[in-house]
Design a protein around this motif. Structure first.
Motif, PDB file in Angstrom:
ATOM      1  N   GLY A  77      -5.775  -5.601   3.776  1.00  0.00           N
ATOM      2  CA  GLY A  77      -5.030  -4.597   4.522  1.00  0.00           C
ATOM      3  C   GLY A  77      -6.036  -3.825   5.352  1.00  0.00           C
ATOM      4  O   GLY A  77      -7.084  -3.427   4.848  1.00  0.00           O
ATOM      5  N   GLU A  89      -7.783   5.190   5.954  1.00  0.00           N
ATOM      6  CA  GLU A  89      -7.723   4.699   4.577  1.00  0.00           C
ATOM      7  C   GLU A  89      -6.273   4.553   4.099  1.00  0.00           C
ATOM      8  O   GLU A  89      -5.917   3.545   3.476  1.00  0.00           O
ATOM      9  N   SER A  90      -5.440   5.530   4.400  1.00  0.00           N
ATOM     10  CA  SER A  90      -4.023   5.459   4.003  1.00  0.00           C
ATOM     11  C   SER A  90      -3.323   4.274   4.663  1.00  0.00           C
ATOM     12  O   SER A  90      -2.556   3.560   4.022  1.00  0.00           O
ATOM     13  N   ALA A  91      -3.581   4.075   5.950  1.00  0.00           N
ATOM     14  CA  ALA A  91      -2.952   2.964   6.673  1.00  0.00           C
ATOM     15  C   ALA A  91      -3.421   1.614   6.141  1.00  0.00           C
ATOM     16  O   ALA A  91      -2.625   0.673   6.030  1.00  0.00           O
ATOM     17  N   LEU A  93      -4.485   0.965   3.031  1.00  0.00           N
ATOM     18  CA  LEU A  93      -3.848   0.782   1.721  1.00  0.00           C
ATOM     19  C   LEU A  93      -2.388   0.374   1.885  1.00  0.00           C
ATOM     20  O   LEU A  93      -1.900  -0.527   1.189  1.00  0.00           O
ATOM     21  N   ARG A  94      -1.693   1.010   2.809  1.00  0.00           N
ATOM     22  CA  ARG A  94      -0.286   0.685   3.054  1.00  0.00           C
ATOM     23  C   ARG A  94      -0.152  -0.764   3.528  1.00  0.00           C
ATOM     24  O   ARG A  94       0.697  -1.517   3.063  1.00  0.00           O
ATOM     25  N   ALA A  95      -1.021  -1.179   4.452  1.00  0.00           N
ATOM     26  CA  ALA A  95      -0.988  -2.553   4.971  1.00  0.00           C
ATOM     27  C   ALA A  95      -1.281  -3.561   3.867  1.00  0.00           C
ATOM     28  O   ALA A  95      -0.682  -4.642   3.817  1.00  0.00           O
ATOM     29  N   CYS A  96      -2.171  -3.221   2.965  1.00  0.00           N
ATOM     30  CA  CYS A  96      -2.513  -4.092   1.834  1.00  0.00           C
ATOM     31  C   CYS A  96      -1.298  -4.254   0.914  1.00  0.00           C
ATOM     32  O   CYS A  96      -0.915  -5.371   0.542  1.00  0.00           O
ATOM     33  N   ARG A  97      -0.666  -3.150   0.580  1.00  0.00           N
ATOM     34  CA  ARG A  97       0.490  -3.173  -0.329  1.00  0.00           C
ATOM     35  C   ARG A  97       1.686  -3.892   0.295  1.00  0.00           C
ATOM     36  O   ARG A  97       2.456  -4.544  -0.398  1.00  0.00           O
ATOM     37  N   GLU A  98       1.856  -3.735   1.620  1.00  0.00           N
ATOM     38  CA  GLU A  98       2.977  -4.390   2.304  1.00  0.00           C
ATOM     39  C   GLU A  98       2.878  -5.906   2.259  1.00  0.00           C
ATOM     40  O   GLU A  98       3.872  -6.605   2.439  1.00  0.00           O
ATOM     41  N   THR A 102      -1.411  -6.433  -5.204  1.00  0.00           N
ATOM     42  CA  THR A 102      -1.465  -5.351  -6.193  1.00  0.00           C
ATOM     43  C   THR A 102      -2.913  -4.935  -6.390  1.00  0.00           C
ATOM     44  O   THR A 102      -3.833  -5.701  -6.143  1.00  0.00           O
ATOM     45  N   CYS A 104      -4.643  -2.639  -4.746  1.00  0.00           N
ATOM     46  CA  CYS A 104      -5.382  -2.434  -3.490  1.00  0.00           C
ATOM     47  C   CYS A 104      -6.296  -1.218  -3.601  1.00  0.00           C
ATOM     48  O   CYS A 104      -5.896  -0.170  -4.100  1.00  0.00           O
TER      49      CYS A 104
END
Length: 165
Positions: A77, A89-91, A93-98, A102, A104
């Motif tokens: 991500g 960092e938030s973006a 993590l979000r891209a990784c989770r999307e 698991t 991330c």
């Protein structure tokens, strides 16, 4: 009639010659014994030259890479071009989770540069540098230095500064 001729002679002698002799706007004719030239009128800007150009202003742009440490092959991500470190960092993590990954975690945060993930048979590393080529080279060199085998580039991305003016 004689008075009228005197007034016209006087008026012609005191009027500025300026543009009547071909001087550009903002300049006037200066002359002496046997010479003449156009010179800038004191206190006036030359209309053909604009205001001095300001130095460019650049804004920092952040990027981040998030992965699952135990299985980097599951995917990455990432985020780039973000205005702040936390946003990047938030973006990421979000891209990784999307992607359904698991566990991330942000593995690398960078600003005004590029990043490359290089992996081998025994591990991976993330490097940052001014260009993708340089980040890739640093990552491959680390992989070889760690005596890993089958080193290859897995992912690259850049987050360059943005010119504001």
């Amino acid at each position: 009639m004689k008075t009228r001729i005197l007034w016209m002679t006087f008026a012609l002698s005191v009027l500025p010659a300026g543009n009547s002799f071909g001087c550009p706007p903002g300049e006037w004719l200066q002359q002496g014994a046997g010479w003449q030239m156009c010179v800038p009128i004191p206190g006036m800007q030359n209309p053909t030259s604009g205001p001095p150009s300001a130095a460019p202003v650049w804004a920092t742009r952040w990027g981040a890479i998030a992965v699952n440490e135990s299985d980097i092959a599951a995917g990455v991500g990432s985020a780039s071009g973000m205005e702040g470190k936390r946003l990047a960092e938030s973006a990421a993590l979000r891209a990784c989770r999307e992607k359904g990954i698991t566990g991330c975690k942000v593995k690398f945060t960078y600003k005004n540069q590029c990043a490359a993930i290089v992996w081998g048979d025994h591990g991976s590393n993330v490097s940052g540098a001014a260009s993708i080529e340089m980040a890739t080279r640093v990552g491959l060199d680390k992989c070889v230095k760690d005596k890993d085998t089958n080193c290859e580039v897995y992912f690259t991305e850049c987050s360059y500064p943005e010119r504001l003016r």
